[in-house]
Design a protein around this motif. Sequence first.
Motif, mmCIF file in Angstrom:
data_model
loop_
_atom_site.group_PDB
_atom_site.id
_atom_site.type_symbol
_atom_site.label_atom_id
_atom_site.label_comp_id
_atom_site.label_asym_id
_atom_site.label_seq_id
_atom_site.Cartn_x
_atom_site.Cartn_y
_atom_site.Cartn_z
ATOM 1 N N UNK A 111 -27.665 -3.028 10.912
ATOM 2 C CA UNK A 111 -27.157 -4.238 10.254
ATOM 3 C C UNK A 111 -27.944 -4.515 8.979
ATOM 4 N N UNK A 112 -29.262 -4.365 9.034
ATOM 5 C CA UNK A 112 -30.072 -4.584 7.839
ATOM 6 C C UNK A 112 -29.653 -3.652 6.705
ATOM 7 N N UNK A 113 -29.458 -2.382 7.030
ATOM 8 C CA UNK A 113 -29.021 -1.419 6.012
ATOM 9 C C UNK A 113 -27.633 -1.773 5.481
ATOM 10 N N UNK A 114 -26.752 -2.212 6.373
ATOM 11 C CA UNK A 114 -25.399 -2.587 5.950
ATOM 12 C C UNK A 114 -25.426 -3.788 5.014
ATOM 13 N N UNK A 115 -26.246 -4.780 5.326
ATOM 14 C CA UNK A 115 -26.352 -5.960 4.460
ATOM 15 C C UNK A 115 -26.931 -5.593 3.098
ATOM 16 N N UNK A 116 -27.863 -4.649 3.089
ATOM 17 C CA UNK A 116 -28.420 -4.181 1.814
ATOM 18 C C UNK A 116 -27.352 -3.509 0.973
ATOM 19 N N UNK A 117 -26.546 -2.653 1.610
ATOM 20 C CA UNK A 117 -25.477 -1.968 0.877
ATOM 21 C C UNK A 117 -24.406 -2.948 0.409
ATOM 22 N N UNK A 118 -24.165 -3.991 1.206
ATOM 23 C CA UNK A 118 -23.120 -4.955 0.849
ATOM 24 C C UNK A 118 -23.521 -5.816 -0.344
ATOM 25 N N UNK A 119 -24.841 -6.066 -0.514
ATOM 26 C CA UNK A 119 -25.351 -6.843 -1.647
ATOM 27 C C UNK A 119 -24.570 -8.147 -1.817
ATOM 28 N N UNK A 120 -24.664 -9.005 -0.814
ATOM 29 C CA UNK A 120 -23.884 -10.241 -0.812
ATOM 30 C C UNK A 120 -24.237 -11.180 -1.955
ATOM 31 N N UNK A 121 -25.482 -11.167 -2.402
ATOM 32 C CA UNK A 121 -25.866 -12.018 -3.526
ATOM 33 C C UNK A 121 -26.318 -13.397 -3.131
ATOM 34 N N UNK A 122 -26.341 -13.725 -1.842
ATOM 35 C CA UNK A 122 -26.855 -15.007 -1.374
ATOM 36 C C UNK A 122 -27.416 -14.802 0.019
ATOM 37 N N UNK A 150 -14.457 -1.984 0.171
ATOM 38 C CA UNK A 150 -13.842 -2.658 1.315
ATOM 39 C C UNK A 150 -13.720 -1.701 2.496
ATOM 40 N N UNK A 151 -13.205 -0.511 2.237
ATOM 41 C CA UNK A 151 -13.008 0.465 3.307
ATOM 42 C C UNK A 151 -14.333 0.907 3.911
ATOM 43 N N UNK A 152 -15.342 1.046 3.070
ATOM 44 C CA UNK A 152 -16.664 1.427 3.576
ATOM 45 C C UNK A 152 -17.227 0.360 4.510
ATOM 46 N N UNK A 153 -17.101 -0.903 4.123
ATOM 47 C CA UNK A 153 -17.624 -1.989 4.950
ATOM 48 C C UNK A 153 -16.866 -2.091 6.270
ATOM 49 N N UNK A 154 -15.546 -1.951 6.223
ATOM 50 C CA UNK A 154 -14.764 -2.012 7.457
ATOM 51 C C UNK A 154 -15.160 -0.885 8.403
ATOM 52 N N UNK A 155 -15.296 0.330 7.879
ATOM 53 C CA UNK A 155 -15.697 1.451 8.715
ATOM 54 C C UNK A 155 -17.061 1.239 9.349
#
Length: 326
Positions: A111-122, A150-155
């Motif tokens: 999850x930590x790695x996913x949040x880093x890749x997502x770069x939510x900005x907040x 989008x597809x990467x995050x869903x997967x």
Amino acid sequence: MAEEIAALERTGTWDVFTPPSSVRHITCKWVYKIKTRSDGPLERYKTRLLDLQNAFLNGELSEEVYMQPPPGYSIPDGMFLMIDLGPVRYFLGLEVSSTSDGFYISQEKYIQDLLTRAALGDERTVETPMELNVRLRATDGDPLPDPTRYRHLVGSLVYLAVTRPNISYPVHIPSQFMSAPTSVHYSHLLRVLRYLRGTISRLLFFPSSSSLQLQTYSDATWDSDPDDRKSLSAYCVFLGGSLIAWKTKKQVAVSRSSVEAELRAMALLTAEVTWLRWLLADFGVSAAAPTPLLSDSSGDISIARDPVKHELTKHIGVDAFFLRRC
């Protein structure tokens, strides 16, 4: 690299000689990988010329293979070598810990790695992964110029649902728009990520002292898709106190009532339970007692018990008969 060469030589993987001029040989290459622990620090450097300390040597080749370097291929007698890495702690993004009470499985680092890749900005978090009564359409919002992210995050979220059953439904909804996602679909995806940020340390627990009795729960959302009017089936299965199976799936046919949608969900779960009982029997676990199937639909419970409700069930007779018989 030296250890890899020594392992190949020790198992007699090849013979070194000059190949005939008429044959073609294949090339090989070194593959390097840095292995890390679940919490991030370096564990070891891994190098492979072939694969898995020569585990492939279990397979016999009927033809000659020439490789450079070195050419040739032969199979030694005996077993291939494997490394005992001790009790599993981190495997394919899954973190496993054990105590005297049982096992805990999570994907916190994933999850930590996913949040880093997502770069939510907040740094915002939300209490739930999805708002109530959401009915997304394919035409909601503006099309994303590049749907790759989008597809990467869903997967990634689909894989994360391996240990987070509470995001199964919220991830199922955005996954239906993979071909043409929009800004609205993406915003719902980001809500799931913000929910995960606030619940990153949650785990699945499998108690060591638990019964081996199956207990199951079924539910459905009638007419949940505003585009095709199909309903959703959902279920979860417990083995004693351990959650072992769950699913959210769109139904293949349009249900004409909520009772019909619930009945189809119960039939889907019944098929899963039948397979799980066979699996437990193969493991030597007795499944002689009936498996409770819990549903909140009094109409379905009545249909499952009463074989004479022909007018209500003739168009879904197969599911009703299958459920009743099981």
